[in-house]
Each structure stands twice: as structure tokens, then as C-alpha cells.
Motif scaffolding. Structure first.
Motif, PDB file in Angstrom:
ATOM      1  N   ARG A 158       0.817  -1.209   0.000  1.00  0.00           N
ATOM      2  CA  ARG A 158       0.000   0.000   0.000  1.00  0.00           C
ATOM      3  C   ARG A 158       0.858   1.269   0.000  1.00  0.00           C
ATOM      4  O   ARG A 158       1.678   1.425  -0.889  1.00  0.00           O
ATOM      5  CB  ARG A 158      -1.005  -0.032   1.156  1.00  0.00           C
ATOM      6  CG  ARG A 158      -2.011  -1.205   0.998  1.00  0.00           C
ATOM      7  CD  ARG A 158      -3.140  -1.127   1.962  1.00  0.00           C
ATOM      8  NE  ARG A 158      -4.077  -0.062   1.622  1.00  0.00           N
ATOM      9  CZ  ARG A 158      -5.123  -0.210   0.792  1.00  0.00           C
ATOM     10  NH1 ARG A 158      -5.376  -1.360   0.193  1.00  0.00           N
ATOM     11  NH2 ARG A 158      -5.934   0.800   0.570  1.00  0.00           N
ATOM     12  N   ALA A 195      -9.303  -4.803  -1.050  1.00  0.00           N
ATOM     13  CA  ALA A 195      -9.690  -3.461  -1.476  1.00  0.00           C
ATOM     14  C   ALA A 195     -10.572  -2.807  -0.413  1.00  0.00           C
ATOM     15  O   ALA A 195     -11.501  -3.421   0.097  1.00  0.00           O
ATOM     16  CB  ALA A 195     -10.428  -3.523  -2.812  1.00  0.00           C
ATOM     17  N   LEU A 226      -5.299  10.173  -3.402  1.00  0.00           N
ATOM     18  CA  LEU A 226      -6.247   9.086  -3.630  1.00  0.00           C
ATOM     19  C   LEU A 226      -7.672   9.602  -3.805  1.00  0.00           C
ATOM     20  O   LEU A 226      -8.474   8.991  -4.513  1.00  0.00           O
ATOM     21  CB  LEU A 226      -6.210   8.083  -2.471  1.00  0.00           C
ATOM     22  CG  LEU A 226      -5.167   6.969  -2.535  1.00  0.00           C
ATOM     23  CD1 LEU A 226      -3.760   7.524  -2.382  1.00  0.00           C
ATOM     24  CD2 LEU A 226      -5.434   5.913  -1.460  1.00  0.00           C
ATOM     25  N   VAL A 271      -9.227   4.101  -7.960  1.00  0.00           N
ATOM     26  CA  VAL A 271      -8.098   3.506  -7.258  1.00  0.00           C
ATOM     27  C   VAL A 271      -8.199   1.998  -7.455  1.00  0.00           C
ATOM     28  O   VAL A 271      -9.189   1.375  -7.049  1.00  0.00           O
ATOM     29  CB  VAL A 271      -8.094   3.841  -5.755  1.00  0.00           C
ATOM     30  CG1 VAL A 271      -6.949   3.105  -5.051  1.00  0.00           C
ATOM     31  CG2 VAL A 271      -7.962   5.350  -5.540  1.00  0.00           C
ATOM     32  N   VAL A 282      -6.482  -1.644  -6.703  1.00  0.00           N
ATOM     33  CA  VAL A 282      -5.586  -2.287  -5.754  1.00  0.00           C
ATOM     34  C   VAL A 282      -5.147  -3.631  -6.317  1.00  0.00           C
ATOM     35  O   VAL A 282      -5.975  -4.493  -6.621  1.00  0.00           O
ATOM     36  CB  VAL A 282      -6.273  -2.480  -4.385  1.00  0.00           C
ATOM     37  CG1 VAL A 282      -5.348  -3.202  -3.417  1.00  0.00           C
ATOM     38  CG2 VAL A 282      -6.680  -1.135  -3.813  1.00  0.00           C
ATOM     39  N   GLU A 320     -12.438   1.346  -3.519  1.00  0.00           N
ATOM     40  CA  GLU A 320     -11.326   0.849  -4.332  1.00  0.00           C
ATOM     41  C   GLU A 320     -11.789  -0.343  -5.166  1.00  0.00           C
ATOM     42  O   GLU A 320     -12.787  -0.990  -4.858  1.00  0.00           O
ATOM     43  CB  GLU A 320     -10.154   0.438  -3.448  1.00  0.00           C
ATOM     44  CG  GLU A 320      -9.582   1.576  -2.621  1.00  0.00           C
ATOM     45  CD  GLU A 320      -8.493   1.103  -1.655  1.00  0.00           C
ATOM     46  OE1 GLU A 320      -7.795   1.982  -1.094  1.00  0.00           O
ATOM     47  OE2 GLU A 320      -8.343  -0.117  -1.457  1.00  0.00           O
TER      48      GLU A 320
END
Length: 322
Positions: free
Chosen positions: A170, A202, A189, A195, A197, A206
Motif C-alpha cells: 500500500r 480493497a 487518492l 483507485v 488495488v 477501491e
């Protein structure tokens, strides 16, 4: 991984010695962003929808497989995409430079060669991403441009921003360079459109991306493949990528016996003598730099990105709404 990188993700009180440099990095980057907002620096449009796929951390996060998958998917949706990359690690004779499947990594960089081998669309490298993107529109008639990396390259106006984050590491210690791995603060972000991941879990808002492995491919005889489970003896695993432990852990998770792991710098230019005449497993990004002197026992493991239907639907709605 260097001692500094380990400290970013595992901790180290001595990092506070770098706080003045992190503050200077913050001031310079903040001033640069302000110049674009105030109009002192100009962002340039190129006559096509621009999607920037980037990150805010140093090191690999999974951008390359995501760009490949997005290009394949956009073609299925009826678009004519093209990719522009900085071409890190390469030195082309002139720019913009069109990448071909057999291009040399020393000329265009390792990641562009890897991408071009999977893409049926134009790809150019150019340190000036505005010029490269405009070339894709004018010469290749692309109506969607994917910018590989370049989230902080504000000179190229963008319509969609996709931030890719390593789901395991991360944001590390969440400090700016060089005190931490961040190119921009966590606040970024909340400003991007998506976003994504790569692995892990997530968070709300995300989108999870998973990497699926294929068959091992022999470097010297590319038509020869085998499964990881078919390996009969312990192997040497090597990686010159941003997060080599991800590759090694993947192999261990698949029950591959490793007698040695070798870590090289990201984008390392392999040469004859670097790799032993033994059973060797490597990433596809490393393999594109070893084709000219490949050994018969060297294999690479290709991976492909799997995206959620929700992410693809929301991205399509975003593009249609532009």
C-alpha cells in the motif's frame, strides 16, 4: 530491496533524519502543482480521450498488466487505443519512437517491449508524453490514449486518472520521498477517478485487480511451455522489478521449490554471465532483456490482469460521459 526501501515499509527511526529533504520535496512539488492551477504552466490536450494509469509510490505496483488489459478491453468496446510510455531505461535514436514486438529493450525500455508483445495497438515511447500522445492521434488515428505512468506529469491534460496501488505494501509509512515511498501525499487518492488495488483487500471505493499466471515459457524456445507444477527440481528465481518479493512469494505459494533467489535493481540491464546455466525462473519483464543470450533452462512466468465487472462498467460510463 535497498535499506532505504526496507525502512519505508518495515520501519526505521533513522528515517526522521531525512525529514528536511522530505519537506523540501513537498514544497517543490506543491509549487509545481500550484503553477499548473494558476495557469503559469499549461496542460496540453491532444484531441483524444486520455487515460493516465499511474501511482504515487516508488516501485512497481502493477501498472503494466493493467495497461495491457485495458487496451485489450477497450478494443473489444470498439475503440482504437494507443499507449504512450516514457520508455524508462531505453535510449531511442529519435522521439516519438514507435515500439514493435521485436524492438530492443535497450532502445525503448523493458516495459514497452513487454506491453507491445501483448498489444494489437500502437505504442510509442517519448519522454515528452504530450508529443508522444499527439503522435498517436495524428499518425495512428487513436481515439483513446493510455499513458503508462505519468500521474505527476501534469503537462499532459487527462480525462481519466487511474491510480494503481500494491495491495500488500500500500502506502508504506505514508511519508514523502525520501523519508517514505510517496511521490504525492495520501490526499491524491481522493482526487483520482479510480483507485485499483493489485492484490490484498480493497477498501471501500477501491477496485480489486488480481494477477493470473499462465504457463511457464522457455526463453530460448518460446513455443515450449510447461506448468509450474511440472517442475522436477529446485529452481533459481530472479527478479529485477519494483517488488521482487511478490514474484518469489507467488512461486512459493504455488509450491515451487526455490534453492536461491536473486534480486536485481528495477529495470536492470541483464548481460551474458549474470544468469547461471541452471533452471532459472524470471518475470516476463526481465525476460525481454535476456532473449539475445537465453539459456535453454531459463523460463519466464507471464501474468495477466483480471478486473472486476464493476470497475469496467464504471470506467465505460466515465468515458461515455466525457
Amino acid at each position: 530491496m535497498t535499506a532505504l526501501e526496507k525502512a519505508w515499509y518495515q520501519g526505521g527511526i533513522w528515517l526522521w533524519l531525512l525529514a528536511p529533504l522530505a519537506l523540501l520535496f513537498y514544497l517543490v512539488s506543491a509549487l509545481r502543482r500550484w503553477c499548473y492551477r494558476a495557469g503559469l504552466k499549461k496542460s496540453h490536450k491532444v484531441g483524444a480521450t486520455v487515460i493516465v494509469v499511474g501511482n504515487i509510490t516508488v516501485g512497481g505496483s502493477g501498472k503494466t498488466p493493467l495497461v495491457i488489459r485495458l487496451c485489450q478491453w477497450l478494443k473489444q468496446q470498439g475503440y482504437h487505443p494507443g499507449v504512450v510510455s516514457r520508455g524508462y531505461g531505453g535510449k531511442a535514436p529519435a522521439y516519438p519512437y514507435t515500439v514493435l514486438p521485436d524492438s530492443d529493450a535497450a532502445t525503448v525500455g523493458d516495459e514497452p517491449v513487454l506491453m507491445r508483445q501483448h498489444l494489437g495497438c500502437p505504442l510509442v515511447v517519448d519522454p515528452d508524453r504530450v508529443r508522444g500522445a499527439a503522435y498517436l492521434v495524428e499518425k495512428h488515428h487513436c481515439n483513446i490514449i493510455l499513458c503508462d505512468d505519468g500521474l505527476q506529469h501534469y503537462r499532459l491534460a487527462r480525462d481519466v486518472e487511474i491510480l494503481v496501488m500494491d495491495g500488500e505494501r500500500r502506502l508504506g509509512n505514508r511519508h514523502l520521498l525520501p523519508m517514505g515511498p510517496l511521490r504525492e501525499g495520501k490526499w491524491r487518492l481522493s482526487t483520482v477517478d479510480f483507485v485499483v488495488v493489485n492484490g490484498g483487500i480493497a477498501a471501500p471505493g477501491e477496485h480489486l485487480m488480481s494477477l493470473e499466471t499462465g504457463q511457464l515459457v522457455n526463453l530460448k524456445y518460446p513455443s515450449k511451455t510447461q506448468s509450474l507444477s511440472a517442475l522436477k527440481k529446485p529452481a533459481i528465481a530472479l527478479a529485477g522489478i519494483g517488488n521482487p518479493e511478490r514474484f518469489f512469494n507467488l512461486l512459493r505459494h504455488r509450491q515451487v521449490r526455490l534453492k536461491e533467489t536473486r534480486v536485481y535493481a528495477d529495470h536492470y540491464a541483464f548481460k551474458t554471465g549474470d544468469i547461471p546455466d541452471d533452471l532459472v525462473l524470471m518475470t516476463e519483464k526481465d525476460a525481454v532483456k535476456c532473449r539475445a543470450f537465453a539459456g535453454s533452462q531459463w523460463w519466464y512466468l507471464p501474468v495477466s490482469a483480471k478486473l472486476t465487472e464493476q470497475f469496467k462498467q464504471q470506467l465505460l460510463e466515465k468515458i461515455h460521459g466525457l
